[in-house]
Design an enzyme around this catalytic site. Structure first.
Site, PDB file in Angstrom:
ATOM      1  N   GLY A  46      24.333  19.695  46.282  1.00 48.74           N
ATOM      2  CA  GLY A  46      25.418  20.485  45.708  1.00 48.74           C
ATOM      3  C   GLY A  46      25.179  20.717  44.230  1.00 48.74           C
ATOM      4  O   GLY A  46      24.376  20.006  43.601  1.00 48.74           O
ATOM      5  N   GLN A  51      27.351  22.172  35.735  1.00 51.62           N
ATOM      6  CA  GLN A  51      26.024  21.568  35.656  1.00 51.62           C
ATOM      7  C   GLN A  51      24.960  22.530  35.146  1.00 51.62           C
ATOM      8  O   GLN A  51      23.850  22.114  34.837  1.00 51.62           O
ATOM      9  CB  GLN A  51      25.620  21.000  37.027  1.00 51.62           C
ATOM     10  CG  GLN A  51      26.519  19.827  37.418  1.00 51.62           C
ATOM     11  CD  GLN A  51      26.143  19.283  38.781  1.00 51.62           C
ATOM     12  OE1 GLN A  51      26.553  19.830  39.793  1.00 51.62           O
ATOM     13  NE2 GLN A  51      25.363  18.219  38.813  1.00 51.62           N
ATOM     14  N   CYS A  88      24.181  12.045  41.099  1.00 53.45           N
ATOM     15  CA  CYS A  88      24.537  13.312  40.461  1.00 53.45           C
ATOM     16  C   CYS A  88      23.308  13.886  39.772  1.00 53.45           C
ATOM     17  O   CYS A  88      22.613  13.168  39.053  1.00 53.45           O
ATOM     18  CB  CYS A  88      25.648  13.071  39.440  1.00 53.45           C
ATOM     19  SG  CYS A  88      26.172  14.575  38.584  1.00 53.45           S
ATOM     20  N   LEU A  89      23.045  15.167  39.981  1.00 54.42           N
ATOM     21  CA  LEU A  89      21.890  15.812  39.343  1.00 54.42           C
ATOM     22  C   LEU A  89      22.012  15.780  37.824  1.00 54.42           C
ATOM     23  O   LEU A  89      21.009  15.912  37.124  1.00 54.42           O
ATOM     24  CB  LEU A  89      21.761  17.259  39.828  1.00 54.42           C
ATOM     25  CG  LEU A  89      21.469  17.429  41.330  1.00 54.42           C
ATOM     26  CD1 LEU A  89      21.477  18.902  41.705  1.00 54.42           C
ATOM     27  CD2 LEU A  89      20.147  16.776  41.717  1.00 54.42           C
ATOM     28  N   HIS A 130      32.714  15.495  45.345  1.00 55.65           N
ATOM     29  CA  HIS A 130      31.896  15.368  44.132  1.00 55.65           C
ATOM     30  C   HIS A 130      31.923  16.676  43.337  1.00 55.65           C
ATOM     31  O   HIS A 130      32.132  16.667  42.114  1.00 55.65           O
ATOM     32  CB  HIS A 130      30.462  15.002  44.553  1.00 55.65           C
ATOM     33  CG  HIS A 130      29.513  14.785  43.420  1.00 55.65           C
ATOM     34  ND1 HIS A 130      29.053  13.540  43.068  1.00 55.65           N
ATOM     35  CD2 HIS A 130      28.932  15.661  42.559  1.00 55.65           C
ATOM     36  CE1 HIS A 130      28.222  13.663  42.030  1.00 55.65           C
ATOM     37  NE2 HIS A 130      28.127  14.944  41.714  1.00 55.65           N
ATOM     38  N   GLU A 131      31.719  17.796  44.020  1.00 54.64           N
ATOM     39  CA  GLU A 131      31.695  19.100  43.324  1.00 54.64           C
ATOM     40  C   GLU A 131      33.076  19.477  42.813  1.00 54.64           C
ATOM     41  O   GLU A 131      33.210  20.006  41.707  1.00 54.64           O
ATOM     42  CB  GLU A 131      31.164  20.200  44.251  1.00 54.64           C
ATOM     43  CG  GLU A 131      29.739  20.011  44.738  1.00 54.64           C
ATOM     44  CD  GLU A 131      28.777  19.594  43.661  1.00 54.64           C
ATOM     45  OE1 GLU A 131      28.919  20.023  42.504  1.00 54.64           O
ATOM     46  OE2 GLU A 131      27.883  18.795  43.967  1.00 54.64           O
ATOM     47  N   HIS A 134      33.599  17.852  39.574  1.00 50.48           N
ATOM     48  CA  HIS A 134      32.859  18.515  38.486  1.00 50.48           C
ATOM     49  C   HIS A 134      33.685  19.655  37.893  1.00 50.48           C
ATOM     50  O   HIS A 134      33.670  19.877  36.685  1.00 50.48           O
ATOM     51  CB  HIS A 134      31.551  19.115  39.020  1.00 50.48           C
ATOM     52  CG  HIS A 134      30.364  18.197  38.923  1.00 50.48           C
ATOM     53  ND1 HIS A 134      29.922  17.650  37.741  1.00 50.48           N
ATOM     54  CD2 HIS A 134      29.494  17.752  39.877  1.00 50.48           C
ATOM     55  CE1 HIS A 134      28.850  16.907  37.960  1.00 50.48           C
ATOM     56  NE2 HIS A 134      28.565  16.942  39.258  1.00 50.48           N
TER      57      HIS A 134
HETATM   58 ZN    ZN Z   1      27.110  15.892  40.173  1.00 50.67          ZN
END
Ligand code: ZN
Length: 171
Positions: A46, A51, A88-89, A130-131, A134
């Site tokens: 995702g 991000q 998380c990226l 999670h998204e 964000h």
């Molecule tokens: Zn993340």
């Protein structure tokens, strides 16, 4: 289409609450294409607009070969509980055990502005939550219980009995 740089922990843009998407035009389509490319390149399951440094209510998710694009999402239903490693990226190389609802239903709009609903359990439910966080400027590490350890990807790989593909769950 292009891959955009992913913003990492410490960058204030990750803390911005996203503004509503109001224009469902070609530019939005290009942005979503870039987000999917960036997510796949990472690789992740995702990616939220924050991000890549944009304060928008917009995210993409890809789980089990299915891409979901959601603008202006609302969580309609959460059910059950599931504790698993989450990454998380924007916090590359680390994971932590995080408790989430085990099932999630979210409604939003696709790139054409049409209403879409996505629901599921497991990795999909976790990615949705999670998204969504964000988009409110929140990171998964913000709500870990006291004493929760961040685990490096190398340690997780050593200790995990899951397959390698199960480790690529950052979002
Ligand atoms: Zn993340």
């Amino acid at each position: 289409m292009s891959i955009r740089p992913i913003v990492t922990l410490g960058d204030p843009r990750l803390r911005l609450v996203g503004e509503r998407v109001t224009r469902f035009d070609k530019e939005l389509g290009r942005l979503l294409d870039d987000m999917v490319d960036t997510m796949r390149d990472a690789p992740g399951v995702g990616l939220a607009a924050q991000q890549i440094g944009l304060a928008l209510q917009l995210f993409v998710i890809e789980v089990e070969g299915q891409v979901h694009e959601l603008a202006n999402p609302r969580i309609l239903h959460l059910d059950g509980e599931d504790t698993d490693f989450e990454g998380c990226l924007s916090i590359p190389g680390f994971f932590a055990e995080r408790s989430r609802a085990g099932f999630a239903v979210v409604e939003g709009q696709n790139r054409r502005g049409r209403a879409v609903r996505v629901s599921g359990g497991g990795v999909l439910a976790r990615a949705i939550q999670h998204e969504f966080d964000h988009l409110q400027g929140e990171l998964y590490v913000d709500r870990l219980p006291p004493g929760t350890e961040l685990v490096t990807v190398d340690r997780l790989r050593e200790e995990s009995t899951d397959g390698e593909e199960d480790l690529a769950r950052s979002a």
